[in-house]
Design a protein around this motif. Structure first.
Motif, PDB file in Angstrom:
ATOM      1  N   UNK A 150       4.081   3.232 -22.086  1.00 41.52           N
ATOM      2  CA  UNK A 150       5.151   2.483 -21.443  1.00 41.52           C
ATOM      3  C   UNK A 150       4.533   1.648 -20.330  1.00 41.52           C
ATOM      4  N   UNK A 151       4.530   0.310 -20.497  1.00 42.01           N
ATOM      5  CA  UNK A 151       3.920  -0.504 -19.444  1.00 42.01           C
ATOM      6  C   UNK A 151       4.558  -0.287 -18.081  1.00 42.01           C
ATOM      7  N   UNK A 152       5.779   0.141 -18.018  1.00 43.21           N
ATOM      8  CA  UNK A 152       6.460   0.369 -16.754  1.00 43.21           C
ATOM      9  C   UNK A 152       6.336   1.822 -16.284  1.00 43.21           C
ATOM     10  N   UNK A 153       5.535   2.614 -16.966  1.00 35.01           N
ATOM     11  CA  UNK A 153       5.405   4.013 -16.568  1.00 35.01           C
ATOM     12  C   UNK A 153       4.818   4.093 -15.170  1.00 35.01           C
ATOM     13  N   UNK A 154       5.389   4.934 -14.320  1.00 33.40           N
ATOM     14  CA  UNK A 154       4.898   5.022 -12.937  1.00 33.40           C
ATOM     15  C   UNK A 154       3.498   5.619 -12.882  1.00 33.40           C
ATOM     16  N   UNK A 155       2.770   5.198 -11.877  1.00 34.37           N
ATOM     17  CA  UNK A 155       1.424   5.721 -11.650  1.00 34.37           C
ATOM     18  C   UNK A 155       1.436   6.521 -10.351  1.00 34.37           C
ATOM     19  N   UNK A 156       0.741   7.622 -10.332  1.00 39.95           N
ATOM     20  CA  UNK A 156       0.709   8.477  -9.151  1.00 39.95           C
ATOM     21  C   UNK A 156      -0.734   8.721  -8.749  1.00 39.95           C
ATOM     22  N   UNK A 157      -0.972   8.676  -7.447  1.00 46.89           N
ATOM     23  CA  UNK A 157      -2.314   8.955  -6.930  1.00 46.89           C
ATOM     24  C   UNK A 157      -2.679  10.403  -7.171  1.00 46.89           C
ATOM     25  N   UNK A 158      -3.936  10.628  -7.485  1.00 53.31           N
ATOM     26  CA  UNK A 158      -4.402  11.990  -7.714  1.00 53.31           C
ATOM     27  C   UNK A 158      -5.878  12.084  -7.356  1.00 53.31           C
TER      28      UNK A 158
ATOM     29  N   UNK B 190       9.404  -0.309  -0.089  1.00 54.84           N
ATOM     30  CA  UNK B 190      10.328  -1.439  -0.251  1.00 54.84           C
ATOM     31  C   UNK B 190       9.697  -2.540  -1.098  1.00 54.84           C
ATOM     32  N   UNK B 191       8.421  -2.831  -0.873  1.00 53.61           N
ATOM     33  CA  UNK B 191       7.736  -3.835  -1.683  1.00 53.61           C
ATOM     34  C   UNK B 191       7.669  -3.411  -3.145  1.00 53.61           C
ATOM     35  N   UNK B 192       7.367  -2.145  -3.380  1.00 56.27           N
ATOM     36  CA  UNK B 192       7.284  -1.643  -4.751  1.00 56.27           C
ATOM     37  C   UNK B 192       8.640  -1.741  -5.449  1.00 56.27           C
ATOM     38  N   UNK B 193       9.696  -1.361  -4.741  1.00 56.40           N
ATOM     39  CA  UNK B 193      11.034  -1.431  -5.321  1.00 56.40           C
ATOM     40  C   UNK B 193      11.455  -2.872  -5.594  1.00 56.40           C
ATOM     41  N   UNK B 194      10.957  -3.821  -4.782  1.00 57.28           N
ATOM     42  CA  UNK B 194      11.320  -5.226  -4.973  1.00 57.28           C
ATOM     43  C   UNK B 194      10.591  -5.860  -6.146  1.00 57.28           C
ATOM     44  N   UNK B 195       9.514  -5.237  -6.641  1.00 57.96           N
ATOM     45  CA  UNK B 195       8.811  -5.785  -7.796  1.00 57.96           C
ATOM     46  C   UNK B 195       7.342  -6.012  -7.591  1.00 57.96           C
ATOM     47  N   UNK B 196       6.800  -5.647  -6.431  1.00 60.03           N
ATOM     48  CA  UNK B 196       5.351  -5.757  -6.216  1.00 60.03           C
ATOM     49  C   UNK B 196       4.671  -4.646  -7.007  1.00 60.03           C
ATOM     50  N   UNK B 197       3.679  -5.009  -7.823  1.00 56.68           N
ATOM     51  CA  UNK B 197       3.063  -4.042  -8.729  1.00 56.68           C
ATOM     52  C   UNK B 197       1.709  -3.523  -8.250  1.00 56.68           C
ATOM     53  N   UNK B 198       0.994  -4.283  -7.454  1.00 55.53           N
ATOM     54  CA  UNK B 198      -0.304  -3.835  -6.927  1.00 55.53           C
ATOM     55  C   UNK B 198      -0.679  -4.728  -5.750  1.00 55.53           C
ATOM     56  N   UNK B 199      -1.697  -4.300  -5.001  1.00 60.96           N
ATOM     57  CA  UNK B 199      -2.149  -5.020  -3.816  1.00 60.96           C
ATOM     58  C   UNK B 199      -3.604  -5.460  -3.986  1.00 60.96           C
ATOM     59  N   UNK B 200      -3.947  -6.675  -3.557  1.00 63.35           N
ATOM     60  CA  UNK B 200      -5.365  -7.059  -3.506  1.00 63.35           C
ATOM     61  C   UNK B 200      -6.036  -6.384  -2.306  1.00 63.35           C
ATOM     62  N   UNK B 201      -7.214  -5.870  -2.516  1.00 59.03           N
ATOM     63  CA  UNK B 201      -7.933  -5.180  -1.436  1.00 59.03           C
ATOM     64  C   UNK B 201      -8.759  -6.117  -0.594  1.00 59.03           C
ATOM     65  N   UNK B 202      -8.172  -7.225  -0.213  1.00 61.60           N
ATOM     66  CA  UNK B 202      -8.872  -8.198   0.639  1.00 61.60           C
ATOM     67  C   UNK B 202      -8.675  -7.814   2.105  1.00 61.60           C
ATOM     68  N   UNK B 203      -9.112  -8.681   3.013  1.00 61.36           N
ATOM     69  CA  UNK B 203      -9.068  -8.427   4.466  1.00 61.36           C
ATOM     70  C   UNK B 203      -9.967  -7.259   4.850  1.00 61.36           C
ATOM     71  N   UNK B 204     -10.751  -6.758   3.894  1.00 66.65           N
ATOM     72  CA  UNK B 204     -11.687  -5.674   4.226  1.00 66.65           C
ATOM     73  C   UNK B 204     -12.919  -6.236   4.924  1.00 66.65           C
ATOM     74  N   UNK B 205     -13.353  -7.439   4.536  1.00 65.71           N
ATOM     75  CA  UNK B 205     -14.586  -8.055   5.031  1.00 65.71           C
ATOM     76  C   UNK B 205     -15.715  -7.012   4.928  1.00 65.71           C
TER      77      UNK B 205
ATOM     78  N   UNK C 200      -0.409   6.228  -2.293  1.00 67.00           N
ATOM     79  CA  UNK C 200       0.511   7.372  -2.244  1.00 67.00           C
ATOM     80  C   UNK C 200       1.921   7.018  -2.716  1.00 67.00           C
ATOM     81  N   UNK C 201       2.299   5.739  -2.625  1.00 70.83           N
ATOM     82  CA  UNK C 201       3.642   5.343  -3.073  1.00 70.83           C
ATOM     83  C   UNK C 201       3.608   4.751  -4.473  1.00 70.83           C
ATOM     84  N   UNK C 202       2.445   4.785  -5.148  1.00 70.43           N
ATOM     85  CA  UNK C 202       2.369   4.329  -6.529  1.00 70.43           C
ATOM     86  C   UNK C 202       1.866   2.923  -6.717  1.00 70.43           C
ATOM     87  N   UNK C 203       1.282   2.315  -5.689  1.00 72.61           N
ATOM     88  CA  UNK C 203       0.736   0.958  -5.788  1.00 72.61           C
ATOM     89  C   UNK C 203      -0.789   1.032  -5.845  1.00 72.61           C
TER      90      UNK C 203
END
Length: 798
Positions: free
Chosen positions: A409-417, A577-592, A621-624
């Motif tokens: 299921x492409x929409x299946x939730x992902x959980x940190x482990x 809130x971002x995840x619920x609005x439709x954000x699916x993942x985050x870019x790991x930038x700003x790390x420098x 932890x919130x699934x992103x």
């Protein structure tokens, strides 16, 4: 009497110097305590983010205070040592002084006998007063000593000073001469010299002061003695009141304290112990220090190669030595008119090719010299350790080129482990740094080991995705030294105007990308002063309105941190809130670089290492899920800071398993403010780029298995070559990219999927279309991305 007086004067001078130093130290500590109290009171009135900045400033002040205290302790120890050795030196001085007084008496007796034999009236024995000491040490034999800053200090027994002048000088603020002043009378005032004793009697009409050297038969220290003859009853010009001597001694002590203060102030900033920089910074980008940075790599060695990120390969071969800093007057680096002098920041576009030059190969060694052909034992040991560990984690190598199985299921939730602690990478942070310093045969061994590990884990497949970048604004309140993209009050007219994309335009661009076969939109921008957390939620909604099934890969950890702060909510609540609005993942930038010492120079007002890691771990932890990046080749000391960065990412991934890929980002320097100021290098060398990608594969295994080569930074051809250094991914097609272009890079607008696959095949690999989370995309997406009528259609004007 002479010895007692000398000891008294010496003890008083030392005691006074100690009291003055202690008083100055008390004043400095009082001022610093008041400043810290004011900072803490101001911090209590600030918000959480500003309070954290104030705490960082207070921490830096405490570190400076500790360094000053350590320097004060060293200074006190030196004074104690001087006090211990002073009696011996003083006794030697007294012996020399007694010898000179005795020689003076002998000369007077001889003069009396000569004048009596000639029939002249013998002069009376002059009533000579005791000779006061003006310093606590006699002059030492001439010698030279090299100070830590590279300068040479010469001290000698022969010194000359005019009446009333202060000849102390020197970086230490002290003098090694003893000026002995007295009075004398000689008949008609005739000039006599006694070279054996170093005593010089002068007529008052001659020079007002003189000096000569005296040396004992065994080569002991010589004394610079000033003895002035005057008329009857007149006071010697060389003799000064005690109050003036005290003033001069106080000046010397004050100069010493100032020098010590400069040493303490600049100790942690790369400056020499004398308070001067190792290399001159005068002239900014045209200074000696800036020129050295342009010509060096991250370890301080000569680059030996004209290639740098953001420079086309043909330009690298044709380019002569160029000062990259260009003027802002639109002349593109050309100098001013021939009759006028060029400004310090004007570029020297060309200069004559040198008759010789330092050339380094891809392995980081000097070409034309014999190199060791055997791998160093410690490098071989580390590579064997990783190889044995890989056999445990992947006993069966990957041999198929088939795509991985898609999620049911492409929409299946992902959980940190957390990952299996028994499969934690055995390389320590120090060992990672050793691998990052490999050159010659060691370099090729590291690259080969990384390629073998890539083949065992990923097979012969090189993945890529089809996406579109949307940089919705370049207005930013932060002042990162590396960023040529952002616009603020100072840079509104530099590199184009500021902009803010309307929500409707975000919707249109997302829909257009979907029609061209994209599966992802990557959205990032500056920290706009009018943005709040609600703005980021609206941006996600606008993208989903254009293509509901589009994967939204948006918002750096800095944007997330600022969005949560603006709403006054926790990171977990805002990310949910971002995840619920439709954000699916985050870019790991700003790390420098995840090293606070580097961040303090490169982006001092940005989130620190701990805050960046906190945002990413909370997102997991919130699934992103997130990516992870490292920008390298600017102001950092490479191996040490890169190893710290990789170690921090590996530890985080072991706890959450939420990082999908690691992307090293070479620094593109051309338009970066920190480079234009002469404070950064010209990006990493090709040797460093290949080595960092290879070591990333070895150090992050098996926690992060996807290592991406950034074609917008490296160029498509160079990025494809990195597939032999442990990389297994080429990134996305982008369609639009503004950040690298703003920094002066020639690539980034779009690399069509067909072209990307051509580069992958040329590298001997099998291309494979993937999604953001490394799954097989729907068949219609792959077909649309390779359809020339669809993918080849020009993008609508922006």
């Amino acid at each position: 009497r002479l010895a007692d007086k000398a000891r008294t004067v010496s003890e008083l001078a030392v005691a006074k110097a100690g009291l003055v130093s202690e008083l100055e130290g008390c004043k400095d500590r009082l001022v610093r305590a008041q400043q810290q109290q004011e900072m803490m009171e101001a911090a209590l009135q600030l918000g959480p983010h500003d309070r954290h900045k104030a705490m960082l400033q207070a921490q830096q002040q405490r570190q400076i205070e500790e360094q000053r205290q350590q320097e004060e302790q060293r200074r006190q120890q030196q004074q104690q040592q001087e006090k211990a050795t002073q009696p011996k030196e003083l006794e030697k001085d007294m012996q020399q002084l007694r010898a000179m007084v005795s020689a003076r008496d002998d000369l007077i007796s001889c003069l009396q006998r000569v004048m009596s034999a000639s029939g002249a009236a013998p002069p009376q024995t002059p009533d000579l007063p005791p000779i006061p000491l003006q310093a606590t040490r006699m002059a030492q034999p001439a010698h030279s000593s090299s100070s830590k800053d590279g300068s040479t200090t010469t001290t000698g027994s022969s010194t000359s000073s005019s009446s009333g002048s202060d000849n102390s000088g020197g970086s230490g603020g002290s003098t090694n001469e003893a000026s002995l002043s007295g009075m004398g009378r000689v008949g008609s005032g005739a000039k006599m010299g006694g070279s054996a004793t170093g005593v010089c009697w002068e007529d008052p009409k001659e020079a007002s002061s003189s000096s000569s050297s005296s040396s004992s038969s065994n080569g002991s220290a010589s004394a610079s003695v000033h003895m002035h003859a005057t008329g009857s009853g007149a006071q010697s010009q060389g003799a000064q009141p005690q109050s003036q001597q005290q003033v001069r001694q106080a000046r010397r002590q004050q100069h010493l304290l100032q020098q010590q203060h400069l040493q303490q102030q600049h100790k942690a900033t790369g400056l020499s112990p004398s308070g001067r920089p190792w290399l001159s910074e005068t002239g900014g980008a045209a200074s000696v220090a800036a020129a050295v940075r342009r010509a060096s790599d991250s370890c301080g060695y000569a680059r030996g190669n004209r290639w740098c990120p953001g420079l086309r390969e043909d330009s690298a071969h044709q380019q002569v030595e160029v000062l990259e800093h260009e003027t802002r007057d639109g002349t593109n680096g050309s100098s001013s008119s021939s009759g006028s002098r060029a400004a310090p920041n004007a570029a020297i576009s060309k200069r004559a090719a040198p008759s010789w030059q330092v050339v380094r190969g891809m392995d980081g060694t000097l070409e034309g010299f014999a190199q060791p052909k055997q791998v160093s034992p410690h490098i071989r040991h580390l590579l064997d350790k990783v190889s044995q560990f890989a056999l445990q984690t992947h006993p069966v190598p990957t041999t198929t080129s088939d795509p991985p199985e898609p999620l049911p299921d492409p929409k299946a939730p992902w959980h940190a482990q957390p990952q299996d602690p028994l499969k934690f990478n055995p390389l320590t942070e120090g060992e990672i740094a050793q691998l990052l310093e490999a050159r010659g045969a060691d370099f090729w061994a590291v690259v080969e080991a990384a390629d073998q590990l890539r083949a065992r884990v990923c097979g012969n497949v090189v993945t890529h995705t089809v996406n579109r970048n949307i940089n919705y604004t370049n207005v930013c309140t932060f002042g990162c030294g590396f960023c040529a993209f952002s616009k603020g009050k100072v840079s509104d007219l530099v590199r184009g105007p500021a902009y803010l994309i309307p929500m409707a335009e975000i919707t249109r661009r997302t829909a257009e990308a979907w029609d061209r076969g994209a599966t992802e939109v990557c959205m990032q921008g500056g920290i706009h002063p009018d943005f709040t957390g609600s703005t980021y939620l609206d941006i996600v909604a606008a993208a989903k309105a254009g293509a509901p099934d589009m994967h939204v890969h948006a918002f750096s950890p800095l944007e997330v941190f600022e969005g949560a702060r603006s709403l006054g909510v926790s990171l977990a609540d805002f990310l949910t809130s971002l995840h619920d609005a439709g954000c699916d993942s985050l870019p790991g930038t700003a790390a420098e670089v995840l090293h606070d010492g580097v961040r303090a120079v490169l982006c001092p007002d940005k989130i620190n290492t701990a805050e960046w890691l906190e945002v990413v771990e909370t997102a997991h932890s919130v699934g992103l899920r997130t990516t992870a990046t490292l920008m390298f080749g600017h102001v950092e000391h490479g191996p040490i800071t890169w190893a710290a960065h990789l170690h921090a990412l590996r530890s985080l991934q072991a706890r959450t398993s939420g990082i999908t890929e690691f992307v090293p980002l070479p620094f593109v320097h051309m338009e970066a403010p920190v480079y234009l100021k002469g404070l950064a290098r010209r990006g990493p060398t090709l040797h460093e780029c290949m080595l960092l990608h290879a070591v990333s594969r070895l150090a992050l295994h098996p926690h992060i298995t996807n290592i991406q080569a950034s074609w917008p930074k490296m160029g498509p051809e160079m990025a494809a070559q990195l597939m032999t250094s442990g990389c297994n991914d080429m990134g996305g097609s982008l369609m639009n990219e503004s950040i690298t272009k703003a920094a002066g890079g020639p690539w980034g607008q779009e690399l069509p999927p067909s072209e990307m696959q051509r580069f992958i095949r040329a590298a001997g690999r099998v291309p494979l279309h993937r999604t953001t989370v490394y799954r097989a995309p729907p068949a219609d997406r792959s077909a649309a991305s390779l359809d020339p009528e669809v993918a080849g259609k020009p993008l609508a004007p922006l």
